[in-house]
Scaffold this active site. Structure first.
Site, short mmCIF file in Angstrom:
data_model
loop_
_atom_site.label_atom_id
_atom_site.label_comp_id
_atom_site.label_asym_id
_atom_site.label_seq_id
_atom_site.Cartn_x
_atom_site.Cartn_y
_atom_site.Cartn_z
N ASP B 237 0.82 -1.21 0.00
CA ASP B 237 0.00 0.00 0.00
C ASP B 237 0.85 1.26 0.00
O ASP B 237 0.41 2.32 -0.43
CB ASP B 237 -0.95 0.00 1.19
CG ASP B 237 -2.04 -1.04 0.98
OD1 ASP B 237 -1.79 -2.22 1.30
OD2 ASP B 237 -3.11 -0.69 0.45
N ASN B 247 1.65 -2.72 4.22
CA ASN B 247 0.71 -3.58 3.51
C ASN B 247 -0.29 -4.11 4.53
O ASN B 247 -0.19 -3.85 5.73
CB ASN B 247 1.46 -4.72 2.79
CG ASN B 247 0.57 -5.50 1.83
OD1 ASN B 247 -0.18 -4.92 1.06
ND2 ASN B 247 0.62 -6.82 1.91
#
Lengths: 348, 348
Positions: B237, B247
């Protein structure tokens, strides 16, 4: 006081743990087959608890007609009952330990009248029950001394009153620590797939009014890195003589993560959980359970139709990741093989 | 071919991922507010995908009456839309990257007629969309070369077609590897609390006819120890310039466990997932979501009434546990700070 198992008026009552925390339902096991079914379906679970109910299961079997007419018949009944009850779950050694005690008790009392021998076997089952109460109380007291004011304790699965007939092992320590120390908090790992943490440990902690937060199992590392976990305590289903520990799936990962974050990782286990024939944990049989436990939650599918899943119910934590094992005989640390040998040498 | 996001006849359609795998429902987002709501409620999720829909969300906003009458009005509209859409989720940087592109595009085209500028902004959103298709295809091809015949790949959450508009990042690699190599199998971590692995990754793998097993997140360490996982691949992310990776929650633990089992841990991330202003991962904001995501599954409580839960949606994996980051510009390995600097120096 939660009583997962009760023996009252010669009858065995069990809390159906599959219904918790929604419903507190007690039911009677009238036959050894019902006891076996309750163990298989995890209506009763937790290594010490299944040992206790299995012992009563043997007694329920021998007191039902047709009654044995000779000692040999009675011994054969006991052996068959032990074989049947021993097939329910393979990993927790307390089950076999309790069944062995019942068998040995029968063998050692062949000179009694059969009716007396049946009473002696009942007393043995009750001894196993009462010992667990004493043993877990001792473990709780000893373990609580390892905790400090303000600690946040993480625990996994349920090793509480529901998993024993006493105060619990790992969770017994948590509860005792919360009494002895100020500012104790708990992080409860939900413990997929059966959610014993979310369902059972949360239920016990709520009753004990100890502050806790529920987390998913995969959050543990994050909170360890943030400094939000001071100590991890779990129970055990079987401990090998080198200190390797079989416990609920997820324990091994948690132990390794704690080790690399310099967080003490404690295992609480009565002597009955040690497999004195086992040199290390590699040979502990790991139960594989129904994949539906992974693919369904609350009777609803969580994934695609026909999905395949793996479902080992336990894993084995190598002793290098275990900071200490808390037993009723004291706290054992590395080198575990030597120290466990010493511990049991004193016992026998 | 799964299309999580479609732009057709000047209208934006999204698969409602909260309904998968039970129902494949597409719905239209007519307003930027609907786009924001879809991101917040994770009807659309995955770092690249939310960047793409946010860009279209800006366009949906500026084409609705009252239309701006001056460039300044239009720019102000764009800026307000970006501010509103940027508040939806804090961790994935692709969202801010896409919104910044839309803002810059407006600023750089002030000399055009307003109707032309609106078309240019639509084209920019479509560019972001099309680039993602190219970029994920490139990542899939590059990453697949790291996989060998017979590998069992573990993945976490969903970094597939549903998380992007192309073939996916981590799962794109898995699918490409399954085409290129023989005997590829997958272990899918269910990814509590939102079960993106069980719901979305399983759904994609089933469609792609790639053999896989679903596991609970806490089983990963056990299978690593058993030698049943050869490689772990996840998406991201946000990646800092030293290689630290934000993440889905659970990624950090998985990475640490892979590291200590000598299993390669790969992160698949397009350039748009790198936060070039961030020297390390400590400053990445971690979204805290509703505790009900932890305490309820399928709209049913899994724990005691009133239970408190923690729910960080992401964690940060320090770069030392990352074997390589797979981007559309190539594979980056340690020392990440230097190698990422070189990678982006060539780009600008």
């Amino acid at each position: 006081m939660i009583k997962a198992i009760e023996w009252k008026h010669n009858r065995l009552f069990i809390i159906d743990q599959t219904k918790l925390p929604g419903k507190l339902v007690k039911f009677e096991c009238k036959t050894p087959q019902q006891v076996a079914e309750a163990i298989v379906n995890m209506k009763v679970r937790g290594a010490p608890a299944i040992g206790v109910v299995a012992a009563f299961g043997v007694y329920l079997g021998i007191k039902r007609p047709p009654l044995a007419k000779t000692f040999e018949q009675l011994l054969s009944q006991v052996e068959k009952l032990c074989a049947m009850l021993g097939k329910t779950r393979p990993t927790a050694v307390n089950l076999f330990w309790a069944l062995d005690r019942m068998k040995r008790c029968a063998q050692n009392n062949r000179d009694h009248k059969l009716s007396t021998l049946r009473d002696i076997l009942l007393r043995e089952a009750m001894n196993i029950y009462k010992e667990d109460e004493r043993v877990t109380k001792s473990i709780a007291g000893t373990g609580a001394e390892l905790i400090r004011d303000g600690d946040t304790i993480m625990t996994h699965c349920n090793a509480g009153a529901l998993a024993t007939v006493g105060v619990g092992t790992a969770l017994g320590i948590v509860v005792e620590a919360a009494h002895k120390h100020s500012g104790i908090k708990v992080l409860v790992g939900e413990t997929r797939p059966r959610l014993q943490g979310a369902r059972l440990t949360a239920w016990e902690l709520k009753q004990a009014r100890i502050p806790f937060h529920l987390i998913t199992d995969n959050m543990a590392a994050h909170f360890m890195k943030k400094g939000m976990i001071n100590v991890v305590i779990v129970g055990a289903d079987r401990v090998a003589m080198n200190g390797d520990v079989a416990n609920k799936i997820g324990t091994y990962g948690l132990a390794m993560l704690a080790y690399h974050h310099n967080i003490p990782f404690y295992v609480a286990a009565p002597v009955s959980t040690f497999d004195r024939n086992l040199l290390n944990g590699d040979l502990i049989p790991i139960e594989e359970r129904d994949p539906a436990e992974v693919t369904m939650i609350n009777d609803k599918p969580i994934s695609v139709p026909g999905v395949k899943a793996l479902n080992p119910a336990f894993d084995v934590t190598p002793h290098r990741y275990v900071s200490a094992i808390i037993t009723e005989l004291g706290i054992v640390r590395a080198p575990f093989d030597q120290n466990l040998k010493n511990l049991f040498a004193n016992l026998l």
